[in-house]
Scaffold this motif. Sequence first.
Motif: not given
Length: 382
Positions: A51-54, A105-110, A250-256
């Motif tokens: 998710p760390r797009w920025a 880095g990878r994170r768990a989402s849903q 989830g993780a829409g802020d992670g650019l889709m």
Amino acid sequence: MIDVRRDIEELVAFAGRGPGTDAERRAALHLRDRLAELGRDAEVEPIHVHPRWAATHALHALLAVVGSVLAVDVPVAGAALLLAVAVSAFGDLTGSFLLLRRLTGRRASQNVLSREDGGKPGTIVLVAHYDAGRGGAVLSPRAQRRRARAGRLLLRRPLGLFEPFFWSIVVVLACAIARLFEVEALWLTIVQFVPTVVLIVYVPLLADVALSPFARGADDNASGVATVLALADRYGGALEHFDVWVLLTGAGDGLMAGMRAFLRRHRRELDPTRTVFIEVRAVGSGTVAWARKEGAVVAARYHPTVLALCAEIEGGEPAVVREAGDAHLARLRGYPAVSVRCVRDDGVLAGEEADPEALARAEDFCGELIERIDEQVGPELT
């Protein structure tokens, strides 16, 4: 009876529900239970996201600056570095593939998915991302207004956040390639210098986003989630040709990121000729708009049949959105899709709160669009 404002406040209560956080996980469980209250079966699908797009694009900008400097004395090395950065940034911004971001880095989402199995030939998927994005000066309403004014002055449309960023990389790459052919001129130095400065500015701006706390997300996108819940309650089981699915990503802020995982997992279940995606995003303030084109780098046109139906509905206006959402990714994968949101005259794409009148307008517009798809098109949209 759905209380849209109540659903917004309940979702906003999960403070800090950024991609991959525990708050996002708890929000997903809440939405699953909320769908169950509406009489719908729902499940939470675990996914893994980056998710760390920025931070990723801050690194892209920094590496592009290094490549620009390197290209002056060692054109081959500078051009190679810039080409790698341009490819990585393009894949990331379009949702096509991830390169540099995989190192962050990878994170768990849903995702939260509610299917409807009524045996109907078509499927309408109502989509909204439920996580909240980070703040930062470059994402503030003031910054959005400035980009809108600059875009209208230069391009007769609002300017997207990533347009100056990506095209600066492309221009610097072109200058580095010119140096490979031993082009040395003052004009080339000037042309290379300007986008390099733009990229230098982007480094702290994107780093600021990466370090900022998560926003409340009442407008972007608790308003979209609440509207989707209301539409699902109204039209679930009520259409002649389409089952209604609800997809809360989830993780829409992670650019889709959530949408990318959903399409990868369910691509064999959903026939592109019989499935329509309707994304609802940031509908809490302004005038209802439906995106004719959307994309952070290159704007892709949405499905012509769906756009024609949108144009027939009063109370909405066409827009070109220079950011990428879940519907944009579905369209790139070949599905009929459209994104519905509210826009303001000052160019702000997402406010900080949700206005009841704007919410009602957006729900009415989406409802009429669903009815027209069912009545006028039927299940075949090719």
